[in-house]
Design a protein around this motif. Structure first.
Motif, PDB file in Angstrom:
ATOM      1  N   TYR A   1       8.111  -0.281  -9.331  1.00  0.00           N
ATOM      2  CA  TYR A   1       7.539   0.889  -8.687  1.00  0.00           C
ATOM      3  C   TYR A   1       6.838   0.489  -7.390  1.00  0.00           C
ATOM      4  O   TYR A   1       6.400  -0.645  -7.230  1.00  0.00           O
ATOM      5  CB  TYR A   1       6.542   1.585  -9.621  1.00  0.00           C
ATOM      6  N   ARG A   2       6.719   1.437  -6.491  1.00  0.00           N
ATOM      7  CA  ARG A   2       6.082   1.197  -5.207  1.00  0.00           C
ATOM      8  C   ARG A   2       4.620   0.780  -5.395  1.00  0.00           C
ATOM      9  O   ARG A   2       3.970   1.156  -6.371  1.00  0.00           O
ATOM     10  CB  ARG A   2       6.171   2.457  -4.346  1.00  0.00           C
ATOM     11  N   ASN A   3       4.090   0.042  -4.453  1.00  0.00           N
ATOM     12  CA  ASN A   3       2.731  -0.480  -4.536  1.00  0.00           C
ATOM     13  C   ASN A   3       1.703   0.657  -4.621  1.00  0.00           C
ATOM     14  O   ASN A   3       1.675   1.558  -3.778  1.00  0.00           O
ATOM     15  CB  ASN A   3       2.453  -1.348  -3.304  1.00  0.00           C
ATOM     16  N   ALA A   4       0.846   0.605  -5.639  1.00  0.00           N
ATOM     17  CA  ALA A   4      -0.118   1.682  -5.876  1.00  0.00           C
ATOM     18  C   ALA A   4      -1.169   1.754  -4.774  1.00  0.00           C
ATOM     19  O   ALA A   4      -1.613   2.845  -4.389  1.00  0.00           O
ATOM     20  CB  ALA A   4      -0.793   1.491  -7.235  1.00  0.00           C
ATOM     21  N   GLY A   5      -1.587   0.594  -4.251  1.00  0.00           N
ATOM     22  CA  GLY A   5      -2.591   0.595  -3.192  1.00  0.00           C
ATOM     23  C   GLY A   5      -2.103   1.264  -1.932  1.00  0.00           C
ATOM     24  O   GLY A   5      -2.842   2.024  -1.278  1.00  0.00           O
ATOM     25  N   VAL A   6      -0.845   0.998  -1.568  1.00  0.00           N
ATOM     26  CA  VAL A   6      -0.256   1.655  -0.398  1.00  0.00           C
ATOM     27  C   VAL A   6      -0.236   3.171  -0.609  1.00  0.00           C
ATOM     28  O   VAL A   6      -0.588   3.949   0.276  1.00  0.00           O
ATOM     29  CB  VAL A   6       1.172   1.127  -0.133  1.00  0.00           C
ATOM     30  N   LYS A   7       0.154   3.588  -1.797  1.00  0.00           N
ATOM     31  CA  LYS A   7       0.218   5.022  -2.109  1.00  0.00           C
ATOM     32  C   LYS A   7      -1.171   5.660  -2.000  1.00  0.00           C
ATOM     33  O   LYS A   7      -1.319   6.748  -1.427  1.00  0.00           O
ATOM     34  CB  LYS A   7       0.775   5.220  -3.517  1.00  0.00           C
ATOM     35  N   MET A   8      -2.190   4.996  -2.533  1.00  0.00           N
ATOM     36  CA  MET A   8      -3.536   5.563  -2.471  1.00  0.00           C
ATOM     37  C   MET A   8      -4.008   5.718  -1.034  1.00  0.00           C
ATOM     38  O   MET A   8      -4.629   6.732  -0.674  1.00  0.00           O
ATOM     39  CB  MET A   8      -4.509   4.681  -3.250  1.00  0.00           C
ATOM     40  N   ARG A   9      -3.713   4.741  -0.200  1.00  0.00           N
ATOM     41  CA  ARG A   9      -4.114   4.836   1.208  1.00  0.00           C
ATOM     42  C   ARG A   9      -3.354   5.955   1.918  1.00  0.00           C
ATOM     43  O   ARG A   9      -3.918   6.641   2.783  1.00  0.00           O
ATOM     44  CB  ARG A   9      -3.922   3.491   1.899  1.00  0.00           C
ATOM     45  N   GLU A  10      -2.102   6.138   1.546  1.00  0.00           N
ATOM     46  CA  GLU A  10      -1.344   7.259   2.104  1.00  0.00           C
ATOM     47  C   GLU A  10      -1.959   8.595   1.686  1.00  0.00           C
ATOM     48  O   GLU A  10      -2.069   9.521   2.501  1.00  0.00           O
ATOM     49  CB  GLU A  10       0.113   7.188   1.649  1.00  0.00           C
ATOM     50  N   ILE A  11      -2.363   8.705   0.422  1.00  0.00           N
ATOM     51  CA  ILE A  11      -2.988   9.940  -0.061  1.00  0.00           C
ATOM     52  C   ILE A  11      -4.245  10.251   0.749  1.00  0.00           C
ATOM     53  O   ILE A  11      -4.480  11.407   1.145  1.00  0.00           O
ATOM     54  CB  ILE A  11      -3.315   9.845  -1.561  1.00  0.00           C
ATOM     55  N   LEU A  12      -5.052   9.241   1.026  1.00  0.00           N
ATOM     56  CA  LEU A  12      -6.267   9.478   1.805  1.00  0.00           C
ATOM     57  C   LEU A  12      -5.931   9.956   3.220  1.00  0.00           C
ATOM     58  O   LEU A  12      -6.599  10.859   3.749  1.00  0.00           O
ATOM     59  CB  LEU A  12      -7.123   8.207   1.846  1.00  0.00           C
ATOM     60  N   ASP A  13      -4.903   9.386   3.834  1.00  0.00           N
ATOM     61  CA  ASP A  13      -4.450   9.892   5.139  1.00  0.00           C
ATOM     62  C   ASP A  13      -4.029  11.354   5.033  1.00  0.00           C
ATOM     63  O   ASP A  13      -4.316  12.173   5.921  1.00  0.00           O
ATOM     64  CB  ASP A  13      -3.249   9.071   5.637  1.00  0.00           C
ATOM     65  N   GLU A  14      -3.338  11.683   3.949  1.00  0.00           N
ATOM     66  CA  GLU A  14      -2.836  13.042   3.761  1.00  0.00           C
ATOM     67  C   GLU A  14      -3.982  14.028   3.528  1.00  0.00           C
ATOM     68  O   GLU A  14      -3.954  15.160   4.042  1.00  0.00           O
ATOM     69  CB  GLU A  14      -1.836  13.052   2.603  1.00  0.00           C
TER      70      GLU A  14
END
Length: 339
Positions: free
Chosen positions: A20-33
């Motif tokens: 699965y894709r890296n969870a930390g990258v996803k969390m940082r993307e969510i904050l940008d969103e």
């Protein structure tokens, strides 16, 4: 009516690596969103709680706290807090902390949990599924009503004139919504207690849920609560793009996640026919261009008397740039037509 966006933090599976894709990258993307949501005027952001490999966020409170420091106006809610397997004192403390950091923008959305991984993870017996929720909701409401708490239940140790801090900004009181999946007993509980209701509508036709929402209104008023304070929302799968190819290709993301969830629940593989049917005028998927999505939201707004619509927007982990465009369209073109 308020417009919101909800997320679960889905993680796409890389077919070449099987990871699965890296969870930390996803969390940082969510904050940008979320920062973009705030900038384009979205009213609410709701972050879900899951304890699985294919979801990035198991502690929505921490992500919401991070979001509170980079936003100015957007309300920050759980979507949902699985209250049955949570500690109500800690839930209140965490959200009161977010409320203080954000200057009064925190909300709690509680549910029994359609995903049950947290029960064995935290040592709870699934046979107590209903009673756990009822007890813990009564305790959370007690804590929310005052800082000195005396309470007694069967499944948790009693509290005897104990204090809970910090307190939320609005005289210690946080907005607490109840999320339901269509169970009349859950709707009745929310109505009797006078709590705002969120109905998850992710399949079938939204109009099938009108009797349930009418039942809530009837029981809410019967219990003596003020009609002027009644709040009703729905939470439905949503995605916006002006590019027909993006909408067509999104089926692959959507199917991948629905099949992962469905594999543990005995569902048949998700089909393109289901996707297209859901996207039709009467279907439950608010996926399409801005005009199509706004038209469907306006239809349910009028039919149900909604005060809030939450578009669940990250199913299957679409790419960050496509998510950002969907959020921008939702907060501008869709919002203009709905408001």
């Amino acid at each position: 009516m308020e417009l919101g966006i909800g997320m679960f933090g889905d993680l796409a599976l890389d077919p070449t690596t099987g990871k699965y894709r890296n969870a930390g990258v996803k969390m940082r993307e969510i904050l940008d969103e979320v920062k973009l949501m705030d900038e384009v005027g979205i009213d609410v952001f709701a972050m879900g709680e899951h304890h699985r490999e294919d979801y990035a966020v198991s502690s929505p409170e921490i992500l919401l706290a991070a979001a509170s420091s980079i936003t100015k106006n957007i309300k920050l809610a759980s979507g949902v807090t699985v209250l049955s397997s949570s500690e109500p004192v800690k839930v209140y403390e965490d959200f009161a902390t977010i409320d203080q950091i954000s200057d009064g923008r925190a909300e709690i959305v509680v549910g029994r949990g359609s995903f049950i991984e947290s029960f064995p993870l935290y040592g709870y017996d699934l046979s107590d599924y209903n009673e756990l929720f009822e007890e813990k909701l009564s305790l959370l409401l007690k804590i929310n009503s005052g800082e000195n708490v005396s309470w007694k239940g069967r499944l948790r140790a009693p509290m005897n004139n104990q204090t809970v801090y910090p307190r939320a900004t609005n005289d210690g009181k946080l907005p607490i919504w109840v999320a339901v999946g269509g169970t009349p007993e859950s709707v009745l509980r929310a109505a009797t207690l006078g709590l705002p209701l969120i109905v998850a509508i992710i399949g079938g036709m939204p109009m099938q849920f009108k009797p349930l929402i009418d039942f809530y209104k009837q029981e809410y008023l019967k219990a003596g609560h003020l009609e002027s304070e009644m709040q009703i929302a729905i939470h439905s799968h949503t995605f916006v793009s002006e590019d027909p190819k993006v909408i067509e290709d999104y089926f692959e993301n959507y199917k991948a996640q629905m099949d992962r969830v469905g594999a543990s629940r005995g569902w048949a593989p998700y089909t393109k026919m289901q996707y297209d049917g859901g996207r039709s005028a009467d279907g439950a998927l608010f996926i399409g261009n801005a005009d199509e999505v706004a038209e469907k939201i306006n239809r349910v707004k009028e039919a149900f008397g909604l005060t809030r619509f939450i578009g669940h927007m990250d199913i299957g982990d679409p790419s960050h740039d496509i998510m950002m465009k969907s959020i921008e369209l939702f907060g501008t073109k869709v919002s203009d037509q709905v408001r």
